[in-house]
Scaffold this active site. Structure first.
Site, PDB file in Angstrom:
ATOM      1  CB  CYS A 159      46.162  46.068  47.093  1.00 35.94           C
ATOM      2  SG  CYS A 159      45.439  47.288  46.151  1.00 35.94           S
ATOM      3  N   GLY A 160      46.884  44.240  45.341  1.00 32.68           N
ATOM      4  CA  GLY A 160      47.862  43.909  44.104  1.00 32.68           C
ATOM      5  C   GLY A 160      47.551  44.557  42.721  1.00 32.68           C
TER       6      GLY A 160
END
Length: 283
Positions: A239-240
């Site tokens: 993800c981030g």
């Protein structure tokens, strides 16, 4: 089938007074979003809940955000939160399914299997008129012995090798416009795009925004297969910054796929200037 990591508000209401049930508020927000999660916690939290700070329980020698700490640090930090190896840990967060699954995976990665997540979190708890309290809960410290299982986590070096081998599928939990490189990243200096070969299952597709509850198993399965994910091939979630990837990890676990790994550095590491090759556009 693995034990479902989720518990209901009804279950927690019945058991929150048990001596060995410990409740942690693991709420998290992206940088710059106010009020801070700790301030939200101080304003309202489940009775007896202690705040689990994802940024604090991390490797402070690493410049990347909230990377997994050593087993010794995790044990020490969790012990300071009043958690022992004999406790049932119940995690929740304040809104979207963002950080409670990350904290859940951390507990599993450090050898504590008796950990659950409150389905619907604080949002559902409050919607049902259940009690909350304000202020900080200061628990009595406990002893927690942690042992780290590196099979549950991946490094950038492992993911670089995987771009060539494609031995593991990489599934990215970010929104489609970030995954495809159409939107800027929230962290300054980070390139836009995704790991070559990755698939995209935005984490918010996996829960009901109205109630905060996770969607039924058939909906979770459809979200993955619809994105081209094969559920019979090894999976790494990303993800981030390694937090919302846990939502994918949780959904897969509920589908019986318990041997996934999480890319801890995620896009905040891969997307740095001068980093590995990136891809843009749809998966």
């Amino acid at each position: 089938m693995a034990t479902d990591p989720l518990v209901s508000t009804e279950w927690l209401a019945a058991h929150r007074g048990d001596a060995n049930v410990k409740i942690l508020d693991a709420s998290f927000k992206l940088p710059g979003v106010l009020p801070l999660p700790k301030d939200d916690y101080l304003a309202a939290h489940l009775p007896g809940a202690v705040f689990f700070d994802v940024d604090a329980v991390s490797d402070h020698s690493n410049p990347l955000p909230h990377m997994f700490p050593s087993a010794e640090q995790f044990g020490r930090d969790v012990g300071h939160l009043g958690i022992s190896n004999a406790d049932t840990v119940v995690l929740y967060d304040a809104g979207g399914w963002v950080a409670a699954p990350r904290a859940w995976w951390m507990f599993l990665s450090y050898g504590h299997g008796n950990v659950r997540i409150l389905n619907g979190g604080l949002k559902k708890w409050r919607a049902e008129g259940r009690p909350v309290e304000s202020g900080e809960v200061k628990p009595k410290p406990a002893t927690f012995k942690a042992s780290y299982d590196s099979n549950r986590v991946r490094s950038m070096q492992q993911l670089i090798a995987n771009v060539e081998s494609r031995a593991e599928q990489v599934i990215d939990a970010r929104a489609a416009d970030r995954f495809e490189g159409r939107a800027p990243e929230p962290r300054p200096g980070i390139r836009s795009g995704h790991i070559p070969g990755a698939r995209n299952v935005p984490y918010n597709l996996l829960f009901d925004a109205a109630t905060g509850e996770m969607k039924p198993l058939e909906d979770l399965r459809a979200a993955f297969t619809g994105a081209g994910v094969r559920l019979d091939v090894p999976i790494v979630t990303s993800c981030g910054s390694g937090v919302s990837a846990g939502v994918l990890t949780l959904a897969l676990y509920r589908l019986g796929i318990t041997d996934t790994a999480l890319y801890d550095g995620s896009w905040s590491e891969w997307g740095q200037a001068g980093g590995p090759p990136i891809a843009t556009g749809p998966a």
